[in-house]
Design a protein around this motif. Structure first.
Motif, short mmCIF file in Angstrom:
data_model
loop_
_atom_site.label_atom_id
_atom_site.label_comp_id
_atom_site.label_asym_id
_atom_site.label_seq_id
_atom_site.Cartn_x
_atom_site.Cartn_y
_atom_site.Cartn_z
N GLN A 134 0.75 -1.24 0.10
CA GLN A 134 0.19 0.12 -0.04
C GLN A 134 0.90 1.16 -0.10
N TYR A 163 -0.16 5.11 11.20
CA TYR A 163 -1.31 5.44 10.32
C TYR A 163 -2.71 5.71 10.74
N TRP A 164 -3.19 6.83 10.17
CA TRP A 164 -4.81 6.64 10.71
C TRP A 164 -5.80 5.52 10.16
N GLU A 165 -5.04 5.11 8.99
CA GLU A 165 -5.72 3.66 8.58
C GLU A 165 -5.76 2.62 9.34
N ASN A 166 -4.84 2.67 10.51
CA ASN A 166 -4.83 1.40 11.31
C ASN A 166 -6.23 1.40 12.15
N ALA A 199 -9.18 2.04 10.56
CA ALA A 199 -10.14 1.89 9.67
C ALA A 199 -11.03 0.53 10.17
N ALA A 246 -2.17 10.05 7.63
CA ALA A 246 -2.86 9.21 6.20
C ALA A 246 -1.55 8.44 5.57
N ARG A 247 -1.80 7.34 5.23
CA ARG A 247 -0.52 6.45 4.68
C ARG A 247 -0.29 7.12 3.36
N ALA A 297 -8.84 10.83 6.55
CA ALA A 297 -8.23 9.62 6.00
C ALA A 297 -9.05 8.31 6.32
N LEU A 298 -9.81 8.37 7.41
CA LEU A 298 -10.74 7.20 7.44
C LEU A 298 -11.86 7.08 6.40
N ASP A 326 -11.34 8.25 3.29
CA ASP A 326 -10.80 7.91 2.29
C ASP A 326 -10.63 6.11 2.08
N ALA A 327 -10.34 5.66 3.38
CA ALA A 327 -10.06 4.43 3.54
C ALA A 327 -11.11 3.51 3.17
#
Length: 290
Positions: free
Chosen positions: A12, A143-146, A148, A173-174, A284-285, A287-288
């Motif tokens: 990613q 990462y904020w995606e962590n 999600a 954000a990644r 970011a979340l 978008d994820a």
């Protein structure tokens, strides 16, 4: 012509970095995607990117993959516990290729962090410091995606459970971190970010877990509040939810690190490289989830 290699180019982070390089006008023919699985890089090959197969555990393949390369965006490996040796393989291959610059994606505050992930990153930094290579260290935040996976569960339960206390998390954000890495590795030769030994702490604006709960609420449309528990209670809940022990240890350790301030840092370096404000947790979340 400057040839730039991106390791882990189908992951990613690496894939996002390659997209940024191409979007910044770097010719596809000047980009080398170093991957473990050639089939997963078919889209890159179709765009004209050179695809070379090499595993971090294969020194011979790595040397072949980096032959003729000028700069390397060295994305840290994913195999925790093996990365010190694997990363040394990448560095030795870069040395053999005579590359002019290595940009390494490490961990925020790696030299002082209590995170269990920190020692391997710090060992890699020290190996680069001992190398004749010009190296720039990008210490990336969490990462904020962590989080999600927490969006749906928090929406269903109304609770974000954690053990971070009132610690502040300067997440990012990644995609923003990957974009920043691409900016540095493709920068002009006289860029301040290309000075050997430069260390950049890349983080976004810091928030607390109650504020993260608000971000989850914005994304899910449900009311979410933060419930703080002890590390032991946190581990017990995660284990009861069926998460494997290594994941439980990672998440609990991360919250403990946040409580200690290990993942809090100014957002200046990341914002400067991006030329804009980094994405918020909610952005970011959202978008994820697309």
């Amino acid at each position: 012509m400057t040839v730039i290699a991106v390791t882990g180019a189908t992951g990613q982070f690496g894939a996002a970095a390659v997209r940024t390089l191409l979007g910044r006008g770097v010719a596809a023919s000047d980009v080398v995607a170093v991957v473990r699985n050639e089939d997963k890089a078919a889209d890159l090959a179709a765009r004209g990117v050179a695809v070379r197969v090499a595993d971090y555990g294969d020194p011979t393949a790595l040397r072949a993959a980096l032959a003729g390369v000028d700069r390397v965006l060295f994305v840290s490996g994913s195999e925790v516990g093996q990365r010190e040796v694997q990363h040394a393989n990448v560095i030795e291959a870069a040395e053999a290729a005579g590359v002019s610059l290595v940009v390494y994606t490490g961990l925020l505050k790696a030299d002082t962090s209590s995170l269990g992930l920190a020692p391997e990153h710090l060992a890699t930094e020290r190996r680069l410091a001992d190398s004749p290579l010009t190296a720039v260290i990008l210490r990336n935040t969490w990462y904020w995606e962590n989080y999600a996976a927490s969006v749906d569960s928090a929406a269903q339960t109304g609770v974000l459970l954690g053990s971070a206390g009132d610690g502040r998390l300067a997440g990012a954000a990644r995609a923003d971190l990957a974009e920043a890495a691409a900016v540095v590795v493709s920068g002009p030769d006289d860029s301040a970010d290309l000075t050997d030994g430069t260390v950049l702490e890349l983080a976004g604006p810091a928030i607390t877990y109650p504020e993260l709960a608000d971000a989850l609420a914005q994304v899910s449309g449900a009311e979410v509040t933060y419930r703080d528990v002890t590390s032991a209670e946190h581990a017990e809940v995660l284990t009861g939810a069926g998460l494997p022990a290594p994941v439980v240890d990672l998440l609990v350790n991360a919250d403990a690190a946040i409580a200690r301030g290990d993942l809090d840092a100014p957002a200046d370096d990341l914002a400067r490289l991006l030329g804009r404000a980094p994405r918020t947790a909610a952005e970011a979340l959202r978008d994820a989830g697309r």
